[in-house]
Write an enzyme that holds these catalytic residues in place. Sequence first.
Site, PDB file in Angstrom:
ATOM      1  N   LEU A  33       0.807  -1.228   0.000  1.00 35.25           N
ATOM      2  CA  LEU A  33       0.000   0.000   0.000  1.00 35.25           C
ATOM      3  C   LEU A  33       0.833   1.268   0.000  1.00 35.25           C
ATOM      4  O   LEU A  33       1.906   1.335   0.597  1.00 35.25           O
ATOM      5  CB  LEU A  33      -0.918   0.008   1.228  1.00 35.25           C
ATOM      6  CG  LEU A  33      -1.900  -1.163   1.345  1.00 35.25           C
ATOM      7  CD1 LEU A  33      -2.760  -0.975   2.593  1.00 35.25           C
ATOM      8  CD2 LEU A  33      -2.770  -1.302   0.105  1.00 35.25           C
ATOM      9  N   HIS A  37      -3.489   4.183  -2.679  1.00 35.70           N
ATOM     10  CA  HIS A  37      -4.480   3.255  -2.114  1.00 35.70           C
ATOM     11  C   HIS A  37      -5.225   3.909  -0.944  1.00 35.70           C
ATOM     12  O   HIS A  37      -6.435   3.786  -0.806  1.00 35.70           O
ATOM     13  CB  HIS A  37      -3.792   1.999  -1.577  1.00 35.70           C
ATOM     14  CG  HIS A  37      -3.054   1.189  -2.601  1.00 35.70           C
ATOM     15  ND1 HIS A  37      -1.687   1.049  -2.585  1.00 35.70           N
ATOM     16  CD2 HIS A  37      -3.492   0.460  -3.656  1.00 35.70           C
ATOM     17  CE1 HIS A  37      -1.311   0.260  -3.581  1.00 35.70           C
ATOM     18  NE2 HIS A  37      -2.389  -0.114  -4.256  1.00 35.70           N
TER      19      HIS A  37
HETATM   20  P1  AMP Z   1      -3.252  -1.978  -7.276  1.00 39.46           P
HETATM   21  O1  AMP Z   1      -2.920  -2.405  -5.891  1.00 39.46           O
HETATM   22  O2  AMP Z   1      -2.084  -1.429  -8.036  1.00 39.46           O
HETATM   23  O3  AMP Z   1      -4.053  -3.002  -8.031  1.00 39.46           O
HETATM   24  O4  AMP Z   1      -4.216  -0.725  -7.114  1.00 39.46           O
HETATM   25  C1  AMP Z   1      -5.388  -0.799  -6.349  1.00 39.46           C
HETATM   26  C2  AMP Z   1      -6.202   0.438  -6.592  1.00 39.46           C
HETATM   27  O5  AMP Z   1      -5.447   1.598  -6.240  1.00 39.46           O
HETATM   28  C3  AMP Z   1      -6.599   0.610  -8.064  1.00 39.46           C
HETATM   29  O6  AMP Z   1      -7.931   1.076  -8.138  1.00 39.46           O
HETATM   30  C4  AMP Z   1      -5.621   1.652  -8.543  1.00 39.46           C
HETATM   31  O7  AMP Z   1      -6.105   2.422  -9.633  1.00 39.46           O
HETATM   32  C5  AMP Z   1      -5.479   2.517  -7.306  1.00 39.46           C
HETATM   33  N1  AMP Z   1      -4.233   3.284  -7.381  1.00 39.46           N
HETATM   34  C6  AMP Z   1      -2.995   2.812  -7.634  1.00 39.46           C
HETATM   35  N2  AMP Z   1      -2.103   3.821  -7.692  1.00 39.46           N
HETATM   36  C7  AMP Z   1      -2.798   4.963  -7.471  1.00 39.46           C
HETATM   37  C8  AMP Z   1      -2.452   6.346  -7.419  1.00 39.46           C
HETATM   38  N3  AMP Z   1      -1.205   6.767  -7.596  1.00 39.46           N
HETATM   39  N4  AMP Z   1      -3.433   7.232  -7.188  1.00 39.46           N
HETATM   40  C9  AMP Z   1      -4.726   6.823  -7.000  1.00 39.46           C
HETATM   41  N5  AMP Z   1      -5.112   5.550  -7.039  1.00 39.46           N
HETATM   42  C10 AMP Z   1      -4.171   4.618  -7.273  1.00 39.46           C
END
Ligand code: AMP
Length: 291
Positions: A33, A37
């Site tokens: 995280l 997140h």
């Molecule tokens: P992940 O753990 O990479 O699958 O991401 C989980 C959620 O967090 C997804 O909805 C991503 O789009 C969101 N997320 C990842 N990086 C960012 C960021 N820099 N800003 C906002 N949301 C993010």
Amino acid sequence: MKVVASVKEMQEIALKLRREGKNVGFVPTMGYLHAGHLSLVKNARAECDVVVMSIFVNPLQFGPQEDFAVYPRALERDLELARAEGVAYVFAPAEEEMYPEGYCTHVEVTGPLTEKMCGRSRPGHFRGVTTVVLKLFQVVQPVRAYFGQKDAQQALVIKKMCRDLNVPVEIVTCPIVREGDGLALSSRNVYLSASEREAALALPRALEAGRQLVAKGEHDPQKVRAKILAVLTDSPLVEVDYVEVCDGQNLSDLDQLAGPVLLAAAVRVGKTRLIDNIYLEVHHVPNHVEI
Ligand code: AMP
């Protein structure tokens, strides 16, 4: 905060919360995280009674040559961060719990939304994403689910799946969280060496150059795309996967930039694949007004 590993137990909790009239806000993640997140959690907390986060590195959404085996994992640290942010339940199942032996059902959004950009570069990726997200929705039973604009195509694909399959979950898309120097937060940033980290800044810089060109009045998507591409190809260590300048709602090609527009790019810096985008509302002001 309670950590739940079993589908059955999580479903029982979801049912109990529903009976109590509590609205569940859901934040699906693959863990490791960061503040991106946690911004989803903040939004969920502001709008829902109870926040459930999932932490699951979903093998189905990784290609055979991709980084599933080495994807960063730090469950204990993640649980501390989730607890501090006010998450009530973390659903963290083992792979066999989600995909027991003999598992063979998949959910796929077909057509233009999944045929370009990451859909083209990562065959089967969105099929893996929609399959796990629908399964997680069945387990967590949220009223709303929170996704990041960082994965703009993913959010659109999930919205489409929910519309097409009448899934009663409201999909909320939250803004991209960036480092002070502009790099979008990503769990994969940890792979970057110091020189790659520096080189990766070309990605937000290129998209920003595209945005500025649009702000100056350029409405030709090809010219904006060429600008973004030029900044990226000028940057050492950066290998371009794709650059797209397209409709921000359905990702279709545009003749003229107007309305919702997405400037999106994917690059490889060393072995690390990074994506980023800027969403714009373009108001087309004609140069010459006939009187
Ligand atoms: P992940 O753990 O990479 O699958 O991401 C989980 C959620 O967090 C997804 O909805 C991503 O789009 C969101 N997320 C990842 N990086 C960012 C960021 N820099 N800003 C906002 N949301 C993010």
